[in-house]
Scaffold this motif. Structure first.
Motif, PDB file in Angstrom:
ATOM      1  N   UNK A  38       0.819  -1.213   0.000  1.00 10.73           N
ATOM      2  CA  UNK A  38       0.000   0.000   0.000  1.00 10.73           C
ATOM      3  C   UNK A  38       0.856   1.268   0.000  1.00 10.73           C
ATOM      4  N   UNK A  39       0.394   2.262  -0.700  1.00  8.75           N
ATOM      5  CA  UNK A  39       1.073   3.556  -0.768  1.00  8.75           C
ATOM      6  C   UNK A  39       0.670   4.371   0.458  1.00  8.75           C
ATOM      7  N   UNK A  40       1.603   4.561   1.371  1.00 12.55           N
ATOM      8  CA  UNK A  40       1.279   5.232   2.639  1.00 12.55           C
ATOM      9  C   UNK A  40       0.910   6.702   2.427  1.00 12.55           C
ATOM     10  N   UNK A  41       1.511   7.359   1.441  1.00  6.52           N
ATOM     11  CA  UNK A  41       1.165   8.763   1.179  1.00  6.52           C
ATOM     12  C   UNK A  41      -0.261   8.884   0.635  1.00  6.52           C
ATOM     13  N   UNK A  42      -0.616   7.975  -0.266  1.00  7.29           N
ATOM     14  CA  UNK A  42      -1.982   7.991  -0.814  1.00  7.29           C
ATOM     15  C   UNK A  42      -2.997   7.685   0.283  1.00  7.29           C
ATOM     16  N   UNK A  43      -2.665   6.715   1.139  1.00 11.50           N
ATOM     17  CA  UNK A  43      -3.558   6.384   2.252  1.00 11.50           C
ATOM     18  C   UNK A  43      -3.757   7.585   3.172  1.00 11.50           C
ATOM     19  N   UNK A  44      -2.683   8.263   3.485  1.00  8.84           N
ATOM     20  CA  UNK A  44      -2.784   9.437   4.362  1.00  8.84           C
ATOM     21  C   UNK A  44      -3.663  10.509   3.722  1.00  8.84           C
ATOM     22  N   UNK A  45      -3.484  10.723   2.415  1.00  7.09           N
ATOM     23  CA  UNK A  45      -4.299  11.711   1.711  1.00  7.09           C
ATOM     24  C   UNK A  45      -5.775  11.313   1.707  1.00  7.09           C
ATOM     25  N   UNK A  46      -6.061  10.052   1.407  1.00  6.57           N
ATOM     26  CA  UNK A  46      -7.444   9.579   1.383  1.00  6.57           C
ATOM     27  C   UNK A  46      -8.097   9.720   2.759  1.00  6.57           C
ATOM     28  N   UNK A  47      -7.350   9.387   3.796  1.00  7.68           N
ATOM     29  CA  UNK A  47      -7.896   9.473   5.145  1.00  7.68           C
ATOM     30  C   UNK A  47      -8.149  10.920   5.561  1.00  7.68           C
ATOM     31  N   UNK A  48      -7.257  11.834   5.157  1.00  9.45           N
ATOM     32  CA  UNK A  48      -7.476  13.255   5.458  1.00  9.45           C
ATOM     33  C   UNK A  48      -8.720  13.770   4.748  1.00  9.45           C
ATOM     34  N   UNK A  49      -8.863  13.374   3.487  1.00  9.96           N
ATOM     35  CA  UNK A  49     -10.040  13.802   2.728  1.00  9.96           C
ATOM     36  C   UNK A  49     -11.318  13.234   3.335  1.00  9.96           C
ATOM     37  N   UNK A  50     -11.271  11.956   3.763  1.00 12.99           N
ATOM     38  CA  UNK A  50     -12.440  11.333   4.382  1.00 12.99           C
ATOM     39  C   UNK A  50     -12.808  12.051   5.683  1.00 12.99           C
ATOM     40  N   UNK A  51     -11.802  12.404   6.472  1.00 11.83           N
ATOM     41  CA  UNK A  51     -12.061  13.113   7.723  1.00 11.83           C
ATOM     42  C   UNK A  51     -12.651  14.501   7.455  1.00 11.83           C
ATOM     43  N   UNK A  52     -12.165  15.182   6.419  1.00  7.04           N
ATOM     44  CA  UNK A  52     -12.710  16.498   6.076  1.00  7.04           C
ATOM     45  C   UNK A  52     -14.175  16.387   5.674  1.00  7.04           C
ATOM     46  N   UNK A  53     -14.514  15.345   4.921  1.00  4.12           N
ATOM     47  CA  UNK A  53     -15.911  15.132   4.523  1.00  4.12           C
ATOM     48  C   UNK A  53     -16.755  14.829   5.755  1.00  4.12           C
ATOM     49  N   UNK A  54     -16.235  14.012   6.641  1.00  2.11           N
ATOM     50  CA  UNK A  54     -16.959  13.664   7.865  1.00  2.11           C
ATOM     51  C   UNK A  54     -17.198  14.911   8.717  1.00  2.11           C
ATOM     52  N   UNK A  55     -16.201  15.776   8.821  1.00  2.55           N
ATOM     53  CA  UNK A  55     -16.365  17.027   9.564  1.00  2.55           C
ATOM     54  C   UNK A  55     -17.469  17.892   8.959  1.00  2.55           C
ATOM     55  N   UNK A  56     -17.500  17.969   7.630  1.00  5.32           N
ATOM     56  CA  UNK A  56     -18.554  18.738   6.967  1.00  5.32           C
ATOM     57  C   UNK A  56     -19.924  18.138   7.244  1.00  5.32           C
ATOM     58  N   UNK A  57     -19.993  16.816   7.214  1.00  2.00           N
ATOM     59  CA  UNK A  57     -21.273  16.156   7.489  1.00  2.00           C
ATOM     60  C   UNK A  57     -21.766  16.476   8.898  1.00  2.00           C
ATOM     61  N   UNK A  58     -20.879  16.394   9.870  1.00  2.00           N
ATOM     62  CA  UNK A  58     -21.291  16.644  11.243  1.00  2.00           C
ATOM     63  C   UNK A  58     -21.577  18.121  11.495  1.00  2.00           C
ATOM     64  N   UNK A  59     -21.035  19.010  10.662  1.00  2.00           N
ATOM     65  CA  UNK A  59     -21.405  20.419  10.760  1.00  2.00           C
ATOM     66  C   UNK A  59     -22.859  20.616  10.339  1.00  2.00           C
TER      67      UNK A  59
END
Length: 77
Positions: free
Chosen positions: A28-49
């Motif tokens: 697995x590409x650790x940089x891609x994973x980190x980016x995907x997880x950051x993007x997922x967290x940003x979406x989750x934050x928007x949802x909970x807002x």
């Protein structure tokens, strides 16, 4: 349900799918994973807002998933 919330839920699901696909790779590409997880967290934050109560989020996600399944046939990737 608000179309913005539906898009956020769909985006969150797609990011989850991409994370799972990346983790299943032999190396697995650790940089891609980190980016995907950051993007997922940003979406989750928007949802909970927009939907601060977790119960509302789960109910909305179920509605979107049900609608998504009836509109588009699931194809193998």
């Amino acid at each position: 349900m608000n179309s913005l919330i539906e898009r956020l839920i769909t985006t969150h699901r797609m990011l989850n799918h991409e994370i799972r696909r990346e983790l299943q790779r032999r190396i697995p590409d650790s940089l891609r994973l980190a980016d995907l997880k950051k993007r997922r967290l940003a979406v989750k934050d928007q949802l909970f807002r927009h939907m601060p109560q977790a119960g509302d989020f789960r109910a909305a996600a179920r509605q979107v998933v049900a609608r998504f399944r009836t509109q588009r046939p699931i194809t193998a990737l």
